[in-house]
Structure formats: structure tokens, C-alpha cells
Design an enzyme around this catalytic site. Structure first.
Site, short mmCIF file in Angstrom:
data_model
loop_
_atom_site.label_atom_id
_atom_site.label_comp_id
_atom_site.label_asym_id
_atom_site.label_seq_id
_atom_site.Cartn_x
_atom_site.Cartn_y
_atom_site.Cartn_z
N ILE B 471 38.73 -26.41 -38.03
CA ILE B 471 38.40 -27.40 -39.06
C ILE B 471 37.94 -28.71 -38.42
CG2 ILE B 471 39.98 -26.33 -40.69
CD1 ILE B 471 41.99 -28.56 -40.17
N ARG B 618 50.97 -29.57 -22.98
CA ARG B 618 49.75 -29.34 -22.20
C ARG B 618 48.53 -29.73 -23.04
NH1 ARG B 618 48.61 -25.43 -18.27
NH2 ARG B 618 50.39 -24.12 -18.78
N LEU B 620 44.80 -28.96 -23.77
CA LEU B 620 43.93 -27.81 -23.54
C LEU B 620 42.49 -28.22 -23.26
CD1 LEU B 620 45.38 -25.60 -26.41
CD2 LEU B 620 45.72 -25.25 -23.95
N LYS B 623 38.61 -33.57 -23.85
CA LYS B 623 37.63 -34.23 -24.71
C LYS B 623 37.99 -34.06 -26.19
CE LYS B 623 33.28 -34.11 -23.44
NZ LYS B 623 31.84 -33.83 -23.24
N THR B 624 38.25 -32.82 -26.61
CA THR B 624 38.54 -32.61 -28.03
C THR B 624 39.91 -33.19 -28.39
OG1 THR B 624 39.39 -30.39 -27.59
CG2 THR B 624 37.07 -30.58 -28.21
N GLU B 695 48.27 -34.51 -35.83
CA GLU B 695 49.05 -35.32 -36.76
C GLU B 695 49.85 -36.39 -36.02
OE1 GLU B 695 49.82 -32.29 -40.39
OE2 GLU B 695 50.95 -31.87 -38.60
#
Lengths: 165, 734
Positions: B471, B618, B620, B623-624, B695
């Protein structure tokens, strides 16, 4: 009726109530321009008409039979991205991607406005504005991004503008 | 099948052994080129032959009985195919996690869906929907939460939070050296995802295919099947791209009515909800009325924490905003009091919006902590560190990982906290008053059952398949990174297929559990494959090194394609939550910093900069992850300064039900933002050691802003949002 979209000719018979956005999405199959609000409030539908950015949901298709319409699909393809599109990928100037085509089209139109010397609310010099981050943010504020990639979008636009200068 | 229940720490083989070097890297999104070129396909955009257009018909009042429909004028309009107002399956409320009530004989919220107009064009369907006359006997509705508080009920049985009363809070307050007893309120808020809820439905041989914009497909499939009256097995849902969710993209009326209409007409039907309809037909975040009672001794140690809230819900109930979720385990204090009251209103139901509980609860709590710290004469960071618990103060369980103090310290150093003037309204630049604020961030950590299939092909490429959704969170990319690391493949050798209920059922996107759940299932599926590869190398999985498409064990280096042979290798992974969820107190933590300028004359607030420091296990993809973090922080700006769905107490409608009037942050509202991650792999949480992030980043962000405003100008507003009119009243004399 005849429309020129991304340099290609299209013969379409839309309803006179059809917005330019719905012409693109529902009649021509170009779904890259997005419908977020249909009221010119979010900017997701931004396209370039004769080089100027326009909310395509706020204008009727029949008004644009003599215009040169450019959508996100006309700026570049997945295998051949335009510099602005590539900069959005590099700087992660999106998350869900739904406002992204509008942001990119808006950025292209916006840079051209600055080049032409159009002032904005935050311009120090109204006839010769400098493209500061504040200026980019101000001029891009018609394009909402609920994922809120704003700082990354500004990074992408600044990079492209700098390379262009 | 590699099946793992989180009853104990997983050896984490796949991630521990990985040497490919793709995990954690700030790599570009693998679907990025599709998104920036307009070729990623969202719910309304799949090209389906012979599709008809639907537009929802809605109610003109918030409460009453429907006495009839006049559809004659609508049916006579050119292009109109049908007007459906007489189907008993028409949903009354947006179905969220379970089927909600159906039937359009009664109205229980403003703009409630009454049916659908179907036509050969969008324009004709819209005109027809508007031409339908709904005859009603209107009744008075209940729209004021606090007016009805005497009729409130307690937390629903299945609510995440039940009432807690540990010790005597009245006594603790009376005996405190310093205390705060204040009420904070937050208004109704909406998700406002950029893509409206939209669906295309098509039936073929009794089987329904739905293209839509949904977060959790396996649940949506069950809810839709029940709503339409078929078996789950007869429903297939596809949601490859979702234009924002934020908790709101569970099954909506667009999906149910598209399915009903397509069934009746015998041709595909597509429906997008109008932006205005979304405000009243997608569940909202409830308004909250939060009483904060905090007590401390003369040394600044908290002796009591009380967080008692009143929230609202629609007539069908179910969900309760767990306002105190962040407060419950954040600070040590022997006396603890957390309660919730739910008031029923004649409004659209309340449901999950990004970080249910913490998003609004931490706005109040962390403002109150700032107030208490000042009363104790302590720096807000020192005060928080002084009240840091060693174990979970509710359960006594050890924290899986907790780096709140580390986040505060790192952030203070980086943000230049030492330069903050502790006396409010003492820094001025021209007509601007400047201030800094801090707040803690916390978000409970969740994991849900999730399955994935990974196929290693004879050509050496891997393909990940699961009905997980992306999403905007980066699912496509992080799943590719996990498989790339586990199987020793560069990212361009990994394909990811998501968002299709024909694939193994995943947790879906919600509650920040997506990466932990779906990511673990992919890692386990890869382990399944590695076990077979190891056999073929005459080695154990632990002896295997996988890199750049080759397996290395002993003295052999063999291309994966060669090891696979003629038939593809299929690995299945399944993760389930287990007792670790109780053995350890699991949450992600962070520290939010903000600097603002408040105009001394007008009260206008300008954000100057923000810093978020987060520990979420962690990371992953650097950047995102950063993008998710800035997104949450910006939502925090919105909650502090502008977001407010204004309820008309006469009619029960949101007055500002569009994107022009419901203000979310825009480009010019957002300052320079910095994000820093303190990475502690959380092995107790799940096999890949991650914790929820999307969140966490909204938690406390708004409080950092409000605390900065107080520091800048000495005005404390407890009725959110802090619009300039509220600040103006308290500004110091010029």
C-alpha cells in the site's frame, strides 16, 4: 471529436459532460492520470496542456480539441524514464504511487513557470524567482501526497532543476 | 513447507547466513518505474471489456426510516441501465473486519449508501444517482459524544485494551509533589488516501472476480463472500497496487455494490466512491476526550499515570479506539489507571486509522508529560529517562528490545537540544517566536499468520508469490530483498507477485505487521528451498553460502540453475504468532524532535525542522523505511496543526467533507526532516527480527510539535488541532 494526446491522434466521441481526466482514463485508456477528488483539490490528475499544468478533472474534454495534451505516459516509459521520473525513483518521491503522475507533471509545468520568471507568494524577487526549496514547496502545494513523500519530492525536483540549469 | 510458530526465537538462518548484501540497503523500489510512468494499475484501472459504470446513491439525512424510492426520473435518463435500491444485501455500514449490517430501510449515518445507479458511462451513472429521490421520515440523531457520555459502555470484549485500575489514583494525585489533571481532545479524523475506494466486479460461471483497492485480501474475500451470499472459494480478489490505505482500505460499499450490480446485470461493473462520499462511508477515527492524570514525587519520579478516555462509535459498534495503548507500558509508575468509554452516535462507524490508539493517545500523553516535567523543574528528556521502566510496568515481562533512552540521547545530540531555552517565549527572531519540543514514540509490535511460496526456476530466477499487498509501504521491494539475501540472488533475479487471493494467504497490510509477517513467511519459504539445495550439495543448510546465483559448500561452487535442474524448486513458508508475544513485551520506540516558529502577532505556526530517531528492529530497506518514517512524522504535523473533520451538530454530517476543506499537510507545510534508525535486530519478535515502523513514526510526532509551540510562545492548547485562533488568544503581549 479529435484529440492530440502525447503526440498521437485520437478520435473519440465523449459525452459533453466528460472531463478531460475521464476522457483520458475511460475513453483513451491512459489511466496514468489519477482521480483523487474530481474537484481540483488534490492535483493527482495534473497533465500538461500546451506545456502548462492543468487539473484535468476541472476542465471539460470538448474544450481541448485543438490542444497539445501531455500525460505522464507521454513523459517517459518504464524502460525509458524521463529525468524527472528517474529522479522520483531515486529519491523515493512516492510511496503508494497514486499522486505521483500528478506530482511529476506538475513539477514539469512548475519548472517551466519558474524559467519564465513567474513569481510566487514566497519569491524574494517577483520577476526573477530563484528556485529555492521553499519556492519548490510553495509551487507544488497544489499536489497533495497523503503518504507524505514531500521532502523526497523536493529532493527529486531540485536535482532535475539543478541538472537543467 | 517451513512452518514456524513464534513460541521461541527462530535461529534466523536465512538472514544470518545471507551474504548477498541486499538486505537493509536503501535500494530503489522494484515497482518504481511503473509508478512514475503511470503504468501501475490501481483498483478502477484494469481494462475489462463491456464494463458498466456505477455511482452510489446516498441518504440525505443521518437518521430516519426510508419510506420509498422514486427512481423513475433516473431510469429515464439516457445511458442508464439500472437503479438498484431493492437488494437486501446493500451494506448499511462499510464492512471493516467483519460483515456489517445490511439493508437500506433505515438510515443510521449521514450520506449512508442506499443503492447504486448503473449506466453505460460515468457521467450518466452520476446523473442518475443524483436523480433518485429517497423518501424518508427523518429523526433526530445523536452527534455529541460528551452529551451522551452517561449512556456509554466499556471496552468491547475483544478489544485490545481492557480497563486497568492498579492502586488508588485519587490518593496518589492528592499526595503528589507535582501533578497534572487535564483533558485533551482530538477531533474526528479520516484516512484521506489519495486513491478513493474503487472496485470492478465481474462474474463468470458463478465465480466473482473483484479488482479493488484493499489492504488485507484474505479477510476482504471472506467479508465480500458473506455480504454477497457466496462461498469464499467463489471469490477472487486482485489488488496489485493500492493507492494508500492507512487502515481504511478494508472492504467498502463500492466492492459489495459492484458485485451485486454485476451479478444482476450479467456484465462487469465498476464503482469508485466520490471523495465526498468517502468521508461519510469509510469508517473514521473517533473523536477522543482524554483525561490525563499524572503524579510525581519531589524527585520527579512518577507515582501515578492515569489515561481515561471517552470515544464514539456508530450504531453497529465493534471496534474501540484503544487510546491508552501507548501509555500503558511507556513509563514506570506504581499506580496505573486506564479506562475507555464508548458512546454510540448516529454516525459512520469508527475504525482503524494509522496507529489506532497511539496516534491520538500519544498526542495527549506526551503533551501532559511535557507539562509535568516542567512542573517538576526538569528537562523533558531527563524527566523521561528518570521514569524509564526496566521491565514492562503492566506485566513485568522483559522488553524484547527497547531503546527509547538511546533514541532520546542520540536525538538530543543531533538536534542540538542543549541550545533549547527552557523558559517559554524567550527566543525571538523578528516577529517569530522560536521553540523546540520533544516527545517519546511507541507502537506495539504485532505479527499475524502469513504464508508465501517461493519458486526457484531452472533459469536461476526466484519468484515470490503471496496475497500480501503493497500500500506504498515497500512490500514488493523488501520481500525481494529478503529472498535475494536468503537465496544469494541480486534483486533483478527476483520477481514478486502480490495482491491476488489465488496466491498463498498473507497477513496483509495493517497494524504495521506486514513486513514482520509476510517477510518472515518469505524467509521461511527460502529456507525450505535452501534445505533442498543443501541436500543436492551434500551439505547442511548451515554449511551453505549462497551468493550471486551460486551455491558454495565444501570446495564446490555450483550455479543455482544447475542445482535446480529441470523442474522448479518450490518452497513454502508459514509463520504464526506464538507465546513469544506474551513472554516478551514487544514494541517499537523512538524519539521525536521538532522546532517551530510561532508568529508573535498572528499565532501562525511554521515548522522549521523535525528529527525522528527510531528503533524498530532490523531495517529491511533504508530508503523505504525512511520514507515511511517521514510520512508518519508529517501525519503528526497534520494532527497537531490542522486535521479536523468538523461535525455539524444539527445534521450529523462532516461540513468539510472534501480535500479542499479537510486539511492535510501539503508541500509548504513540511519542513526539512531528518530520520535516524537505531538498529537492534529483535530476535524475539519474528524470524527476521523486524518491528513495525509505519505507525511508530506518527506516535508522539504531533506532541513534539505542540511541545515546541509551548516552548516557543508559552501557549498550551489541549483541544486539537492547534489552529492559530486557539494560539492567538494566549500569546504574550507584543
Amino acid at each position: 471529436m479529435h484529440f492530440t494526446i502525447n503526440g498521437q491522434s485520437h478520435e473519440v466521441e465523449p459525452d459533453i459532460r466528460t472531463s478531460l481526466l475521464d476522457l483520458l482514463r475511460e475513453h483513451v485508456g491512459l489511466t496514468g492520470s489519477k482521480k483523487g477528488c474530481d474537484h481540483g483539490q488534490c492535483g493527482a490528475c495534473t497533465v500538461l496542456i500546451n506545456g502548462r499544468r492543468v487539473n484535468s478533472c476541472l476542465t471539460l474534454a470538448v474544450m481541448h480539441q485543438d490542444d497539445d495534451i501531455t500525460t505522464i505516459e507521454g513523459l517517459g516509459t518504464p524502460d525509458n524514464l524521463s529525468p524527472m521520473q528517474a529522479a522520483f525513483v531515486k529519491h523515493d518521491g512516492y510511496q503508494c504511487g497514486y499522486c505521483t503522475p500528478g506530482q511529476i507533471c506538475s513539477a514539469m509545468g512548475m519548472l517551466d513557470e519558474v524559467k519564465k520568471g513567474w513569481g510566487s507568494h514566497v519569491s524574494k524577487d517577483l520577476t526573477n524567482p530563484e528556485l529555492t526549496d521553499e519556492e519548490i514547496s510553495e509551487r507544488m502545494s497544489g499536489n497533495i501526497c497523503r503518504c507524505s513523500a514531500y521532502p523526497n519530492i523536493v529532493d527529486a525536483i531540485r536535482e532535475v532543476a539543478g541538472a537543467d540549469a | 513447507m517451513a512452518d514456524y510458530k513464534m513460541d521461541a526465537d527462530h535461529p534466523g538462518t536465512a538472514m544470518a547466513r545471507g551474504v548477498q548484501g541486499v538486505l537493509g540497503k536503501g535500494l530503489d523500489r522494484i515497482e518504481g518505474a511503473l509508478k512514475v510512468s503511470g503504468t501501475a494499475t490501481y483498483g478502477y484501472e484494469h481494462q475489462i471489456d463491456n464494463v458498466a459504470y456505477g455511482f452510489l446513491i446516498t441518504a440525505p439525512a443521518a437518521k430516519g426510516k426510508v419510506t420509498g424510492f422514486d427512481t423513475e426520473a433516473a431510469r429515464a435518463l439516457p445511458g442508464v441501465l439500472d437503479i438498484i435500491v431493492d437488494d437486501p444485501r446493500i451494506p448499511r455500514q462499510a464492512a471493516a473486519f467483519g460483515p456489517a449490517h445490511a439493508g437500506n430501510d433505515e438510515i443510521d449515518h449521514y450520506d449512508q449508501v442506499m443503492g447504486v445507479a448503473i449506466a453505460t458511462s460515468f457521467e450518466a451513472a452520476r446523473a442518475a444517482a443524483k436523480a433518485v429521490i429517497v423518501h424518508i421520515d427523518a429523526a433526530d440523531g445523536r452527534f455529541d459524544t460528551m452529551a451522551d457520555v452517561a449512556h456509554a459502555s466499556g471496552p468491547p470484549k475483544d478489544s485490545r485494551l481492557q480497563d486497568v485500575a492498579k492502586g488508588d489514583i485519587e490518593q496518589a494525585m492528592a499526595e503528589a509533589a507535582a501533578s497534572i489533571d487535564q483533558v485533551y481532545t482530538t477531533p474526528n479524523q479520516v484516512h484521506a488516501a489519495m486513491e478513493p475506494h474503487a472496485s470492478i466486479a465481474a462474474w463468470e460461471d458463478g465465480t466473482l472476480t473483484l479488482w479493488s483497492s484493499l489492504q488485507i485480501l484474505k479477510v476482504a474475500r471472506q467479508v465480500l463472500a458473506k455480504a454477497v451470499g457466496v462461498e469464499s472459494a467463489q471469490v477472487r480478489i486482485l489488488s496489485p497496487y493500492v493507492g494508500g490505505g492507512f487502515g481504511g482500505k478494508m472492504l467498502g460499499p463500492d466492492a459489495v455494490l459492484a458485485a451485486i450490480a454485476a451479478q444482476k446485470l450479467g456484465r462487469p461493473v465498476k464503482i469508485a466512491m466520490a471523495r465526498q462520499q468517502l468521508f461519510h462511508n469509510v469508517y473514521r477515527r473517533t473523536d477522543t476526550h482524554q483525561r490525563l492524570r499524572l503524579a510525581a514525587d519531589k524527585d520527579g519520579r512518577m507515582t501515578a499515570i492515569g489515561h481515561d478516555s471517552v470515544v464514539s462509535q456508530g450504531p453497529d459498534g465493534g471496534f474501540m479506539e484503544p487510546v491508552a495503548l501507548g501509555s500503558i507500558s511507556l513509563y514506570a509508575a506504581p499506580v496505573r489507571h486506564f479506562t475507555h468509554k464508548v458512546v454510540t452516535l448516529d454516525m459512520v462507524m469508527a475504525g482503524a486509522v494509522r496507529a489506532p490508539g497511539e496516534a491520538v493517545g500519544m498526542l495527549a500523553l506526551e503533551s501532559a508529560i511535557d507539562e509535568l516535567a516542567e512542573q517538576c523543574g526538569r528537562d523533558p528528556i531527563d524527566f523521561r529517562k528518570l521514569n524509564e521502566p526496566e521491565v514492562d510496568p503492566m506485566t513485568g515481562a522483559p522488553f524484547s528490545t527497547r531503546a527509547l533512552v538511546e533514541c532520546l540521547d542520540w536525538g538530543a545530540q543531533q538536534f542540538g537540544w542543549a541550545r533549547r531555552a527552557s523558559t517559554p517565549a524567550s527566543v525571538r527572531e523578528g516577529e517569530w517566536l522560536i521553540g523546540m519540543g520533544v516527545a517519546a514514540a511507541v507502537r506495539i509490535n504485532l505479527m499475524m499468520d502469513s504464508e508465501a511460496r517461493v519458486t526457484l526456476s531452472p533459469d536461476g530466477r526466484a519468484r515470490i508469490e503471496t496475497d500480501m499487498t503493497d500500500i506504498g509501504t515497500g512490500s514488493y521491494t523488501i520481500l525481494a530483498q529478503i529472498a535475494g539475501e536468503a537465496l544469494g540472488l541480486p534483486l533483478d533475479c527476483v520477481d514478486v507477485v502480490l495482491g491476488d487471493t489465488d496466491l498463498p494467504p498473507a497477513a496483509g497490510s495493517g497494524g504495521s505487521f506486514g513486513a514482520a509477517s509476510a517477510g518472515s513467511s518469505v524467509a521461511l519459504a527460502c529456507e525450505d528451498i535452501v534445505a533442498t539445495l543443501a541436500e543436492r550439495m551434500d551439505a547442511t543448510p548451515e554449511q551453505m553460502t549462497l551468493k550471486d546465483g551460486h551455491a558454495i559448500a565444501g570446495n564446490r561452487r555450483v550455479p543455482l540453475a544447475e542445482l535446480v535442474g529441470a523442474a522448479p524448486l518450490v518452497g513454502n513458508g508459514k509463520i504464526a504468532q506464538g507465546s513469544n508475544a506474551k513472554t516478551y513485551s514487544q514494541a517499537a520506540h523512538g524519539a521525536q524532535f521538532a522546532e517551530v516558529a510561532v508568529n508573535a502577532i498572528t499565532g501562525e505556526v511554521r515548522m522549521r525542522r523535525m528529527l525522528g530517531v527510531f528503533e524498530a528492529g532490523r531495517i529491511l530497506n533504508a530508503k523505504t523505511a525512511r520514507s515511511q518514517a517521514i510520512g508518519g512524522m508529517i501525519w503528526g504535523i497534520g494532527y497537531a496543526l490542522m486535521e479536523d473533520a468538523v461535525l455539524d451538530q444539527r445534521t450529523g454530517q462532516f461540513v468539510n467533507h472534501d480535500l479542499a476543506e479537510y486539511h492535510v499537510p501539503a508541500h509548504a507545510d513540511v519542513p526539512h526532516l531528518d530520520v535516524h534508525f537505531i538498529e537492534h535486530v529483535d530476535e524475539h519478535a519474528n524470524p527476521i527480527g523486524v518491528k513495525g515502523l509505519g505507525e511508530l513514526s506518527i506516535s508522539g510526532a504531533g506532541a513534539a510539535v505542540t511541545n515546541a509551540i509551548y516552548n516557543a510562545c508559552g501557549v498550551r492548547v489541549r483541544d486539537f488541532p492547534m489552529t492559530l485562533d486557539k494560539i492567538l488568544a494566549g500569546l504574550p503581549p507584543l
